[in-house]
Every structure is written in C-alpha cells, then in structure tokens.
Design an enzyme around this catalytic site. Structure first.
Site, PDB file in Angstrom:
ATOM      1  N   PRO A 160      -4.120   4.145   5.332  1.00 58.14           N
ATOM      2  CA  PRO A 160      -4.228   4.771   3.970  1.00 58.14           C
ATOM      3  C   PRO A 160      -3.933   3.569   2.871  1.00 58.14           C
ATOM      4  O   PRO A 160      -4.890   3.519   1.828  1.00 58.14           O
ATOM      5  CB  PRO A 160      -3.448   5.952   3.901  1.00 58.14           C
ATOM      6  CG  PRO A 160      -3.081   6.240   5.329  1.00 58.14           C
ATOM      7  CD  PRO A 160      -2.743   5.084   6.098  1.00 58.14           C
ATOM      8  N   TYR A 161      -2.930   3.122   2.993  1.00 58.23           N
ATOM      9  CA  TYR A 161      -2.622   2.015   1.745  1.00 58.23           C
ATOM     10  C   TYR A 161      -3.615   1.079   1.794  1.00 58.23           C
ATOM     11  O   TYR A 161      -4.094   0.524   1.043  1.00 58.23           O
ATOM     12  CB  TYR A 161      -1.220   1.498   2.148  1.00 58.23           C
ATOM     13  CG  TYR A 161      -0.635   0.246   1.192  1.00 58.23           C
ATOM     14  CD1 TYR A 161      -0.209   0.738   0.008  1.00 58.23           C
ATOM     15  CD2 TYR A 161      -0.858  -1.009   1.496  1.00 58.23           C
ATOM     16  CE1 TYR A 161       0.195  -0.250  -0.912  1.00 58.23           C
ATOM     17  CE2 TYR A 161      -0.521  -1.830   0.688  1.00 58.23           C
ATOM     18  CZ  TYR A 161      -0.094  -1.366  -0.558  1.00 58.23           C
ATOM     19  OH  TYR A 161       0.615  -2.400  -1.541  1.00 58.23           O
ATOM     20  N   ILE A 162      -3.834   0.442   3.085  1.00 60.37           N
ATOM     21  CA  ILE A 162      -5.000  -0.727   3.183  1.00 60.37           C
ATOM     22  C   ILE A 162      -6.229  -0.316   2.636  1.00 60.37           C
ATOM     23  O   ILE A 162      -6.873  -0.966   1.817  1.00 60.37           O
ATOM     24  CB  ILE A 162      -5.242  -1.366   4.534  1.00 60.37           C
ATOM     25  CG1 ILE A 162      -3.675  -1.885   4.992  1.00 60.37           C
ATOM     26  CG2 ILE A 162      -6.385  -2.101   4.784  1.00 60.37           C
ATOM     27  CD1 ILE A 162      -3.548  -2.232   6.297  1.00 60.37           C
ATOM     28  N   SER A 164      -6.914   2.093   0.695  1.00 58.14           N
ATOM     29  CA  SER A 164      -6.675   2.294  -1.108  1.00 58.14           C
ATOM     30  C   SER A 164      -6.651   0.780  -1.640  1.00 58.14           C
ATOM     31  O   SER A 164      -7.552   0.717  -2.661  1.00 58.14           O
ATOM     32  CB  SER A 164      -5.212   3.079  -1.313  1.00 58.14           C
ATOM     33  OG  SER A 164      -4.222   2.268  -1.282  1.00 58.14           O
TER      34      SER A 164
END
Length: 257
Positions: A160-162, A164
């Site tokens: 999810p971080y990547i 985003s």
C-alpha cells in the site's frame, strides 16, 4: 535578524505540511533560513507552536496551523491562514505522510490500505487543489510533493505504501502539465532512508536493521532530514525555474543500483 531576508527564498511565503517532526521540521528551518516566511501545518499543535516560536526567536517569520491533510476543509483553512497572515502563497512543500505495517499484501486488512492511501494520496490531492487555487490567482507558484524511493522502485511487504508513493508521482506529473502555462511548477522528491523518530525507534528495537538498511544504498547511511529538506527548498526556489514535473531522488544512490 539582518540575514532573514537573504537567500534563494527571500521574500517568499511557503506552506509546509508534516512540519511537526522529521523532514517537515527540518524544512521549516531550511526554508526560513533561506528567507521564506513559513506556515507550519500538522496535527501536533504543541510541536508546531514550539517550532514556530523557535524560528521567530531566531528572527524568522513563522506561523502555524493545526490541520489534518486528510480533511479538505482543514487544508483549505490552512492555506487561507497563510494568505491571511502573509498576503499570498508562493511555495508549498506537501510532506505529510504515513507508513504501513510491514506485512505481505495478502495478510493486510483493507484498513491498512485505506489509511495509507488516505494520507499519502488524498492528503496531497487536498493540498494541491487549494494551493493551486491560490497560486492561479497570483499567476505563479512552486509546489513540491514528498514521494519516496518506494515511488520509484518496489520492495517487499509494503504494497500500500509503494502504491501510494507511485500515485504521488502521478499526481505531480499531472499537475505539472496542467499548470505550467499558468506559471506554477510542481515537482516531487523521493527520499531514501532518512533519520526520524520512527526510524530511530526501529533501529533501537532492531540494531541489525540499521546495517541492513544503510547498506541498501551506495552511500551506506541514512540521510539527515535537513539533507532532504535542502532538495525541497531548491525545487521551490527560482534556481529551479526550468524544472517541473520531475521527481528528484534524494536517496544516497539507492535507485542507481
């Protein structure tokens, strides 16, 4: 106080989100030292007030506004506060962001995805909309969004971080193309491993993690937040007047490998 107005950001007004700690707090100091009046935005009111007070004591112009970038109305009020206080908005550093629990994608709950996307993507979206509205009226402006090396390359257990941070780069390019003709430049920075409260706590809990993380880049160390803030300040200055739509990696060479 005589040097307050000297520097590449002399006379400019800059809004900085995520200014309560880490890269954002370092940026507040760097932007102010380079001559800008700074408006500090974040969720931790006590930290914003303390930092603004320190900057004012040093002879700089500083104001603050507590706001959560996930809330469009709070962002609007923060931008309006900058304009009300200093008359305009010349630059913005959209730095507020959130991480995610390190787990394989299939083990993450929907809430993990929604939380990081809401801050890292919707937060930048909210900031861009209101900052650009003000800058259009002025006919100029410079905006820098914080992505990450995770917006350029992938690593495991952080999907999810990547996602985003890749989205932040997409928003940056889209806005740069749309508003170049209006005198507004929009760029992103992609920091690598940077010392922060979270990173220091991680290293303290797992000393071996420091060696593993630092050796993932040619310079083999973590950045000081000020090193990253300096890159954002340069992109907001007239020294970068022909730079828009780009993502500047500030990663010790991590993405060169």
């Amino acid at each position: 106080m005589s040097g307050v107005q000297a520097g590449p950001l002399a006379g400019k007004v800059a809004l900085i989100t995520g200014a309560g700690s880490g890269i954002g707090a370092a940026a507040a100091r760097v932007f102010a030292e380079q001559g800008a009046a700074v408006v500090l935005v974040g969720r931790r009111e006590s930290r914003l007030r303390a930092l603004a007070g320190q900057l004012e004591q040093a002879g700089h112009r500083a104001a603050w506004r507590a706001a959560d970038v996930r809330d469009a109305e709070q962002v609007r009020h923060a931008v309006e506060h900058a304009v009300d206080r200093y008359g305009r908005l010349d630059a913005a550093f959209n730095n507020a962001g959130a991480g995610v629990e390190n787990k394989p994608l299939h083990l993450l709950e929907d809430a993990a995805y929604e939380s990081v996307m809401d801050t890292n993507v919707r937060g930048v979206w909210n900031c861009l909309r209101h900052e650009i509205t003000v800058m259009l009226a002025a006919g100029s402006g410079a905006i820098v969004n914080t992505s990450s090396v995770g917006g350029l390359v992938a690593s495991s257990t952080a999907a999810p971080y990547i996602a985003s941070k890749h989205a932040v780069i997409g928003l940056t390019k889209a806005a740069a193309v749309e508003y170049a003709a209006h005198g507004i430049r929009v760029n992103a920075i992609a920091p690598g491993l940077t010392r922060s409260e979270m990173v220091d706590a991680w290293f303290a809990a797992d000393p071996a993690a420091q060696e593993r993380s630092c050796t993932s880049a040619p310079q083999a160390r973590a950045a000081d937040p000020r090193e990253v803030a300096e890159a954002a300040a340069w992109l907001c200055s007239e020294r970068a007047s022909f730079v828009t739509g780009t993502t500047l990696a500030v990663d010790g060479g991590r993405t060169a490998w």
